[in-house]
Design a protein around this motif. Structure first.
Motif, PDB file in Angstrom:
ATOM      1  N   LYS A  72       0.836  -1.193   0.000  1.00 27.06           N
ATOM      2  CA  LYS A  72       0.000   0.000   0.000  1.00 27.06           C
ATOM      3  C   LYS A  72       0.877   1.252   0.000  1.00 27.06           C
ATOM      4  O   LYS A  72       0.586   2.222  -0.708  1.00 27.06           O
ATOM      5  CB  LYS A  72      -0.909  -0.014   1.244  1.00 27.06           C
ATOM      6  N   ALA A  73       1.958   1.206   0.803  1.00 25.97           N
ATOM      7  CA  ALA A  73       2.875   2.354   0.841  1.00 25.97           C
ATOM      8  C   ALA A  73       3.526   2.563  -0.529  1.00 25.97           C
ATOM      9  O   ALA A  73       3.614   3.686  -1.022  1.00 25.97           O
ATOM     10  CB  ALA A  73       3.937   2.136   1.915  1.00 25.97           C
ATOM     11  N   LYS A  74       3.981   1.479  -1.159  1.00 17.40           N
ATOM     12  CA  LYS A  74       4.594   1.597  -2.486  1.00 17.40           C
ATOM     13  C   LYS A  74       3.595   2.180  -3.483  1.00 17.40           C
ATOM     14  O   LYS A  74       3.938   3.023  -4.307  1.00 17.40           O
ATOM     15  CB  LYS A  74       5.072   0.229  -2.990  1.00 17.40           C
ATOM     16  N   GLU A  75       2.353   1.685  -3.418  1.00 19.31           N
ATOM     17  CA  GLU A  75       1.339   2.186  -4.342  1.00 19.31           C
ATOM     18  C   GLU A  75       1.121   3.680  -4.133  1.00 19.31           C
ATOM     19  O   GLU A  75       1.089   4.450  -5.094  1.00 19.31           O
ATOM     20  CB  GLU A  75       0.029   1.435  -4.119  1.00 19.31           C
ATOM     21  N   ALA A  76       0.987   4.095  -2.862  1.00 15.45           N
ATOM     22  CA  ALA A  76       0.733   5.512  -2.570  1.00 15.45           C
ATOM     23  C   ALA A  76       1.905   6.373  -3.011  1.00 15.45           C
ATOM     24  O   ALA A  76       1.722   7.428  -3.622  1.00 15.45           O
ATOM     25  CB  ALA A  76       0.475   5.692  -1.074  1.00 15.45           C
ATOM     26  N   ILE A  77       3.120   5.937  -2.721  1.00 13.83           N
ATOM     27  CA  ILE A  77       4.310   6.704  -3.110  1.00 13.83           C
ATOM     28  C   ILE A  77       4.409   6.756  -4.636  1.00 13.83           C
ATOM     29  O   ILE A  77       4.663   7.811  -5.215  1.00 13.83           O
ATOM     30  CB  ILE A  77       5.585   6.098  -2.486  1.00 13.83           C
ATOM     31  N   GLY A  78       4.180   5.615  -5.274  1.00 14.62           N
ATOM     32  CA  GLY A  78       4.233   5.580  -6.738  1.00 14.62           C
ATOM     33  C   GLY A  78       3.230   6.522  -7.366  1.00 14.62           C
ATOM     34  O   GLY A  78       3.548   7.247  -8.305  1.00 14.62           O
ATOM     35  N   LYS A  79       2.009   6.555  -6.823  1.00 14.62           N
ATOM     36  CA  LYS A  79       0.996   7.472  -7.352  1.00 14.62           C
ATOM     37  C   LYS A  79       1.386   8.915  -7.065  1.00 14.62           C
ATOM     38  O   LYS A  79       1.184   9.794  -7.902  1.00 14.62           O
ATOM     39  CB  LYS A  79      -0.364   7.157  -6.746  1.00 14.62           C
ATOM     40  N   ALA A  80       1.933   9.151  -5.877  1.00 17.08           N
ATOM     41  CA  ALA A  80       2.278  10.524  -5.483  1.00 17.08           C
ATOM     42  C   ALA A  80       3.381  11.096  -6.366  1.00 17.08           C
ATOM     43  O   ALA A  80       3.358  12.276  -6.699  1.00 17.08           O
ATOM     44  CB  ALA A  80       2.700  10.564  -4.014  1.00 17.08           C
ATOM     45  N   VAL A  81       4.351  10.254  -6.721  1.00 12.41           N
ATOM     46  CA  VAL A  81       5.477  10.762  -7.514  1.00 12.41           C
ATOM     47  C   VAL A  81       5.317  10.450  -8.997  1.00 12.41           C
ATOM     48  O   VAL A  81       6.202  10.735  -9.785  1.00 12.41           O
ATOM     49  CB  VAL A  81       6.826  10.200  -7.000  1.00 12.41           C
TER      50      VAL A  81
END
Length: 169
Positions: free
Chosen positions: A16-25
């Motif tokens: 979930k963290a990877k997904e959120a970071i990936g979407k954010a950047v």
């Protein structure tokens, strides 16, 4: 700690963290890997749950077997042959049930693995497409730079011609 040593909950949180970071950047690859890791965590939890159910079913089968053995001991004098048939049926039923549960768990694990492989292939395809697009952009930028240099050279030649023309007046 290897992937097989982590719990499914940890994989889901990290995913979930990877997904959120990936979407954010704007990193679709990282976001896709995050989704994949979340699904792997859920699949790992499901597999653990399936194994636990299989173990419970096995223990239940053993308990049934033990109860039947006790009854058979009391009736042994009257029905030795009936007792042996019952034991064989109970063992066969327990074995068939364990095999069915094991087959079902194996099918589910195989499905999860196939989905994970398909998602990994999709991520790899997206990554390769992004690399190809980056190469195209680099080639376009190089062509634009060449055109700019030619335009500068042409402008310089025109300036020189204009200067010559003004001197010749």
């Amino acid at each position: 700690m290897g992937t097989s040593e982590r719990g499914g909950a940890l994989d889901r949180v990290v995913g979930k963290a990877k997904e959120a970071i990936g979407k954010a950047v704007g990193d679709e690859d990282l976001a896709a890997k995050g989704l994949l890791q979340q699904e792997e965590g859920a699949a790992r939890d499901a597999a653990v749950s399936e194994r636990a159910r299989a173990e419970a079913a096995r223990k239940a089968g053993e308990q049934v077997y033990d109860e039947e053995m006790s009854e058979a001991a009391q009736e042994r004098a009257e029905a030795t042959r009936a007792e042996q048939e019952r034991k064989a049926e109970i063992r066969e039923h327990a074995r068939e049930r364990e095999e069915a549960i094991a087959r079902d768990a194996a099918r589910r694990e195989q499905t999860v693995e196939q989905r994970a492989q398909a998602r990994e292939a999709a991520v790899e395809h997206l990554h390769e497409a992004a690399l190809r697009r980056a190469e195209e952009i680099e080639e376009e930028a190089a062509e634009h730079a060449r055109q700019a240099r030619r335009a500068e050279a042409s402008a310089s030649e025109l300036d020189d011609l204009q200067e010559d023309a003004e001197r010749g007046r």
